[in-house]
Design an enzyme around this catalytic site. Structure first.
Site: not given
Ligand code: NAD
Length: 351
Positions: A184, A180, A182, A80
């Site tokens: 994913v 969440g 977002g 990382k």
């Molecule tokens: P993102 O930032 O696009 O989405 C996260 C969402 O969570 C956002 O919409 C944010 O507003 C919301 N959020 C934050 N705090 C919150 C709360 N307390 N209550 C409700 N909603 C809240 O991130 P992502 O890419 O969708 O990733 C989501 C999670 O999955 C993260 O923990 C990330 O590390 C993990 N992850 C993502 C990937 C990937 O391919 N993007 C891969 C493995 C793990």
């Protein structure tokens, strides 16, 4: 700051620091273990309160990548990178080029990718200085964004958990709470609704709530989501959402979501088991992104990605079965299985 005294230091093979005064780059790369292959993991940019926090984060996250790739059956180690600074104010083309040079100087021991605070566009600039970059494939189905594959993996993982707990993976009428919506969470909501699930979503971002609603989810307040009466809780926001307080109010029988580091500590994994809640360890169920990022560099591309995603279901079923038989938590079993692969070479699952 001491690397070896950090509570997150765990025999990491390499920790490398870079400072480039001209662009303002201050970055750390950590390679946890490369027994299975070169270390691949995202490059996070974050305004850490101090250097120790940045070091702890890169040590913890790189170790997590070792476990994730081992259980996903990928020939990759865990690594990382973190860039210290606010992406909104510090990120520049010069800084990203300096980061590319830093990665290149490591000679391929670490391959970088997108993470929180960096974008596919940023990675393309980094790639001007190094070929040790993944997740920048032009013309790919999602333009290099791994999130839809992460969502697909979580979707398969939820079905595996339903099959294990209830004997059927049929989603029609199954109630799922997604914390969440977002990158994913949004894709996951679409996949769940397409198969007949009833989805409740909560997000602190109003725009993301609106998008979830447009996809057919029922939006509920953020402070109701953990204890909402559903069959499945899918944490897809930030880490540590499963803490000593929140695990006591969960009413869902299954917790299965994308967020990294969902458990505040492994004790919460034990507690979920004692409460009869089936927990899909995050580093197993959210491996769809790393599988996609791996195949962006390997032969076979997206057709192999889709086939490989099914490993997530089979790994989870093995973990659930061993947990039920041994009385150990699913996270303890998952860690043991991963160590058998990358440390003890007991089972080489690499493709
Ligand atoms: P993102 O930032 O696009 O989405 C996260 C969402 O969570 C956002 O919409 C944010 O507003 C919301 N959020 C934050 N705090 C919150 C709360 N307390 N209550 C409700 N909603 C809240 O991130 P992502 O890419 O969708 O990733 C989501 C999670 O999955 C993260 O923990 C990330 O590390 C993990 N992850 C993502 C990937 C990937 O391919 N993007 C891969 C493995 C793990």
């Amino acid at each position: 700051m001491s690397v070896f005294n950090s509570s997150h230091y765990d025999d990491h093979e390499l920790v490398s620091f870079c400072q480039d005064a001209r662009s303002g780059l201050r970055a750390i790369v950590a390679v946890h273990n490369s027994n299975l292959g070169p270390a691949l993991g995202g490059c996070r940019m974050f305004p850490y309160a101090n250097d120790d926090h940045a070091l702890d984060d890169v040590l913890r996250l790189s170790k997590g990548m070792t476990y994730k790739s081992a259980l996903a059956g990928l020939p990759l180690g865990g690594g990382k990178a973190v860039i210290i600074g606010d992406p909104a104010s510090l990120k520049s083309r010069d800084l990203l080029l300096a980061m590319g040079q830093f990665v290149n100087d490591l000679g391929g021991r670490y391959i970088t990718a997108e993470d929180s605070g960096t974008t596919v566009t940023d990675l393309k600039i980094i790639a001007e200085r190094t070929s040790y970059v993944s997740g920048v494939v032009e013309g790919g189905r999602f333009g290099g964004d791994p999130s839809p594959y992460t969502a697909q993996g979580v979707f398969l993982g939820i079905k595996a958990a339903l099959a294990f707990k209830h004997g059927s993976d049929d989603l029609s009428g199954v109630r799922v709470a997604v914390q969440g919506a977002g990158a994913v969470g949004r894709h996951l909501i679409e996949l769940l609704i397409a198969e007949g699930a009833i989805v409740f979503a909560a997000d602190v971002n109003v725009k993301h709530c609106q998008l979830a609603q447009q996809s057919g989810a029922v939006v509920i307040p953020c402070d109701h989501i953990m204890g909402f009466d559903t069959d499945v809780l899918a944490p897809c926001a930030m880490g540590a959402s499963l803490n000593a307080d929140s695990v006591e109010i969960i009413r869902a029988g299954i917790v299965a979501g994308a967020a990294n580091n969902q458990l505040a500590s492994n004790a919460q994994g034990e507690r979920l088991l004692r409460r009869g809640i089936l927990y899909a360890p995050d580093f197993v169920i959210n491996a769809g992104g790393i599988i996609d990022v791996y195949y962006q560099r390997a032969e076979g591309g997206s057709t192999k990605t889709a086939a490989h995603l099914s490993n997530i279901s089979s790994s989870l079923l093995e973990i659930f079965t061993q947990s039920a038989a041994s009385g150990l938590s699913t996270v303890a079993i998952a860690e043991q299985l991963a160590e058998d692969i990358f440390l003890n070479g007991l089972r080489v699952k690499a493709a």
